[in-house]
Design a protein around this motif. Sequence first.
Motif, mmCIF file in Angstrom:
data_model
loop_
_atom_site.group_PDB
_atom_site.id
_atom_site.type_symbol
_atom_site.label_atom_id
_atom_site.label_comp_id
_atom_site.label_asym_id
_atom_site.label_seq_id
_atom_site.Cartn_x
_atom_site.Cartn_y
_atom_site.Cartn_z
ATOM 1 N N VAL A 229 -15.498 3.571 39.531
ATOM 2 C CA VAL A 229 -14.466 3.069 40.442
ATOM 3 C C VAL A 229 -14.667 3.562 41.870
ATOM 4 C CG1 VAL A 229 -11.982 2.951 40.901
ATOM 5 C CG2 VAL A 229 -12.806 2.949 38.537
ATOM 6 N N VAL A 230 -14.771 4.874 42.034
ATOM 7 C CA VAL A 230 -14.805 5.453 43.382
ATOM 8 C C VAL A 230 -16.123 5.144 44.090
ATOM 9 C CG1 VAL A 230 -14.631 7.570 44.738
ATOM 10 C CG2 VAL A 230 -13.221 7.281 42.679
ATOM 11 N N LEU A 231 -17.241 5.459 43.451
ATOM 12 C CA LEU A 231 -18.539 5.244 44.103
ATOM 13 C C LEU A 231 -18.794 3.774 44.438
ATOM 14 C CD1 LEU A 231 -20.904 7.748 42.241
ATOM 15 C CD2 LEU A 231 -19.700 8.040 44.406
ATOM 16 N N PRO A 232 -18.522 2.835 43.518
ATOM 17 C CA PRO A 232 -18.724 1.419 43.884
ATOM 18 C C PRO A 232 -17.857 0.962 45.054
ATOM 19 C CG PRO A 232 -18.584 1.635 41.504
ATOM 20 C CD PRO A 232 -18.211 2.968 42.081
ATOM 21 N N ALA A 233 -16.689 1.586 45.234
ATOM 22 C CA ALA A 233 -15.798 1.201 46.330
ATOM 23 C C ALA A 233 -16.402 1.515 47.690
ATOM 24 C CB ALA A 233 -14.447 1.902 46.177
ATOM 25 N N LEU A 273 -8.478 21.596 40.280
ATOM 26 C CA LEU A 273 -7.637 20.533 39.735
ATOM 27 C C LEU A 273 -6.833 19.856 40.840
ATOM 28 C CD1 LEU A 273 -6.092 21.767 36.356
ATOM 29 C CD2 LEU A 273 -7.497 19.747 36.735
ATOM 30 N N ALA A 274 -6.282 20.683 41.726
ATOM 31 C CA ALA A 274 -5.509 20.126 42.843
ATOM 32 C C ALA A 274 -6.394 19.259 43.737
ATOM 33 C CB ALA A 274 -4.884 21.257 43.656
ATOM 34 N N MET A 275 -7.633 19.681 43.942
ATOM 35 C CA MET A 275 -8.561 18.910 44.775
ATOM 36 C C MET A 275 -8.852 17.542 44.163
ATOM 37 S SD MET A 275 -11.136 22.035 45.788
ATOM 38 C CE MET A 275 -12.426 20.986 46.461
ATOM 39 N N ILE A 276 -9.010 17.498 42.836
ATOM 40 C CA ILE A 276 -9.229 16.209 42.170
ATOM 41 C C ILE A 276 -8.020 15.308 42.367
ATOM 42 C CG2 ILE A 276 -9.503 15.061 39.940
ATOM 43 C CD1 ILE A 276 -11.177 17.408 39.021
ATOM 44 N N GLY A 277 -6.822 15.880 42.166
ATOM 45 C CA GLY A 277 -5.604 15.093 42.342
ATOM 46 C C GLY A 277 -5.462 14.547 43.747
ATOM 47 N N VAL A 278 -5.706 15.391 44.734
ATOM 48 C CA VAL A 278 -5.592 14.968 46.134
ATOM 49 C C VAL A 278 -6.635 13.906 46.463
ATOM 50 C CG1 VAL A 278 -5.842 15.728 48.536
ATOM 51 C CG2 VAL A 278 -4.562 17.134 46.914
ATOM 52 N N PHE A 282 -5.811 10.233 47.934
ATOM 53 C CA PHE A 282 -6.450 9.687 49.140
ATOM 54 C C PHE A 282 -7.126 8.348 48.830
ATOM 55 C CE2 PHE A 282 -7.184 13.942 51.566
ATOM 56 C CZ PHE A 282 -5.819 13.975 51.856
ATOM 57 N N PHE A 283 -7.735 8.272 47.642
ATOM 58 C CA PHE A 283 -8.419 7.038 47.252
ATOM 59 C C PHE A 283 -7.428 5.873 47.162
ATOM 60 C CE2 PHE A 283 -10.380 4.297 43.887
ATOM 61 C CZ PHE A 283 -11.477 3.910 44.622
ATOM 62 N N MET A 284 -6.203 6.158 46.764
ATOM 63 C CA MET A 284 -5.170 5.117 46.697
ATOM 64 C C MET A 284 -4.727 4.681 48.089
ATOM 65 S SD MET A 284 -2.480 5.929 43.603
ATOM 66 C CE MET A 284 -2.162 7.632 44.053
ATOM 67 N N TRP A 285 -4.592 5.643 48.992
ATOM 68 C CA TRP A 285 -3.934 5.386 50.278
ATOM 69 C C TRP A 285 -4.888 5.010 51.406
ATOM 70 C CZ3 TRP A 285 -0.119 10.171 50.265
ATOM 71 C CH2 TRP A 285 0.914 9.906 49.360
ATOM 72 N N ASN A 359 -4.456 1.724 39.770
ATOM 73 C CA ASN A 359 -4.413 2.026 38.345
ATOM 74 C C ASN A 359 -5.392 3.130 37.962
ATOM 75 O OD1 ASN A 359 -3.739 -0.998 38.803
ATOM 76 N ND2 ASN A 359 -2.786 -0.515 36.839
ATOM 77 N N ALA A 360 -6.588 3.051 38.516
ATOM 78 C CA ALA A 360 -7.582 4.086 38.226
ATOM 79 C C ALA A 360 -7.107 5.443 38.727
ATOM 80 C CB ALA A 360 -8.913 3.723 38.874
ATOM 81 N N SER A 361 -6.503 5.467 39.909
ATOM 82 C CA SER A 361 -6.021 6.723 40.471
ATOM 83 C C SER A 361 -4.871 7.285 39.654
ATOM 84 C CB SER A 361 -5.577 6.507 41.922
ATOM 85 O OG SER A 361 -6.675 6.102 42.720
ATOM 86 N N LEU A 362 -4.009 6.421 39.148
ATOM 87 C CA LEU A 362 -2.895 6.878 38.322
ATOM 88 C C LEU A 362 -3.396 7.501 37.022
ATOM 89 C CD1 LEU A 362 -0.286 3.991 38.782
ATOM 90 C CD2 LEU A 362 -0.195 6.309 39.725
ATOM 91 N N ILE A 363 -4.427 6.885 36.427
ATOM 92 C CA ILE A 363 -5.029 7.459 35.218
ATOM 93 C C ILE A 363 -5.594 8.845 35.519
ATOM 94 C CG2 ILE A 363 -6.918 7.227 33.566
ATOM 95 C CD1 ILE A 363 -6.536 4.177 33.779
#
Length: 478
Positions: A229-233, A273-278, A282-285, A359-363
């Motif tokens: 998801v992230v890299l292809p974006a 863990l916090a870094m992954i969440g953030v 960021f990926f969503m916004w 959706n990917a970010s929420l997962i």
Amino acid sequence: MSIFMEKLKKDQRLLSIISFSLVSGWLLSVVFEGQILYNLMKNVNTEGMTHNTIAVLCHFMGLFISGFFIKKQVTARKAMITSTMICILGSVIFFLPFSMLWYISIGVIAFFAGAYIVSWSFYFKIYSQRGQRFKTAASVLIYSNMLMILINGVAVNISSLFGLALACILLVAGLLLTFNLEASAKEKDYCTVQLEKSHQEAFTSLRSLVILCLFILIITINSGLMYRVVLPAFSHHKLLTSYYWAIPYIAVLFLLKSSKNLINQGYVLHIALAMIGVSYIFFMWLDRSVRSYLMINTLMLAAFGVFDLFWWSILAEFFDYSDNPGKILGIGLSMNVLGISIGGMVGENLFNTGETYLNASLIALIIVCMMVVLLPILHMQLASFFKNDIFLFQSIDMEKHHQKIVVSELKQNKKFTDRETEIIELLLKGYTYKAIAKHLYISENTVKYHVKNIYQKLNINNKMGLIKIFSEEEEKLV
């Protein structure tokens, strides 16, 4: 060159690190989510994920199964040589016109790459003492990813065939070095503490390993989402993504490896863990600009670097509780591969059904929340199991002459007896109370009595305090 090789043969730890890194650099750039195969498939108008699915599943099987058959160092060396030869031959097939043979080759080399890693674990255990395993794990991860960046960059920006040729050269170099690895350890030079395991210890170690594997499996689902998801974006920033992608990963590994002070692993893992969440927020916004990519990728890959080093080093500490390190490392890393595979399938499904990045970010955020709950349990389990043995994230690794100076000064200043001095030195090497008792031919209760006196003289409460004192004293000497 011959003089260099002779020196390298004498340092089997360094030799094993370099040989593994060369083969692993090939693995990361070709088989396991490598850009070489992606680009080769595109060149023949085959852009599906079939090849990657085959590679991941076969690599999982190679990691998971091989440890049950490779049980001795001499067998491990033969398996490493055989696996590398098969991987060289399998890689050459991709220079031929596209055919079903490509898919067969992908499966075969992915499986034997897993067998190679399992086999290498014997050298990881024997030639890296307890205080060195953290740095050994960091070194192979750093070097492997540096080679991967180089080869992936060539494959994406110059030529996939040229990149494949470079990857094959890595394999050949790795094979030549593997021939120089010892078939059996020289026990007088390389010895590890052998622990007598009770049924309770065996049960506790198994339970701890299961919890660790569960942690690895769940957290690496986010890695699979990253690949799909992230890299292809951000794939439109081809030059930047091909070279910068793993830089934060390498940087954080280097930082952790170079740190002289003890690191509270609980804090570090929570920060990661916090870094992954953030990063997923960021990926969503954020948009898909260069600036957004730098922010998201830096946070995400740095966090993954922390976690990879964490479970590599912890899996290595389980070596001393098993006669077969291949089984430990193989099963642990197979959970990593399985987690990435699950995350990849979830990511593919989201795109195939037209779901958004939200959706990917929420997962990913749900997984982070699960890890927040699981992490304290994991930490307590490991800390309880290893409390009299080794340190979970990083142990002291002083140069021998520095350690002798510090021990001598403390012996004089704190009035340590000769027996207390011996016990301090063994504690710093990672010996358990039981192992110290066996080594010094005294009872375990006598060891506990001396340790209590040592802690009182130093005004500390546990072995972590002892390590901290020695770390601080070493800094004064440097």
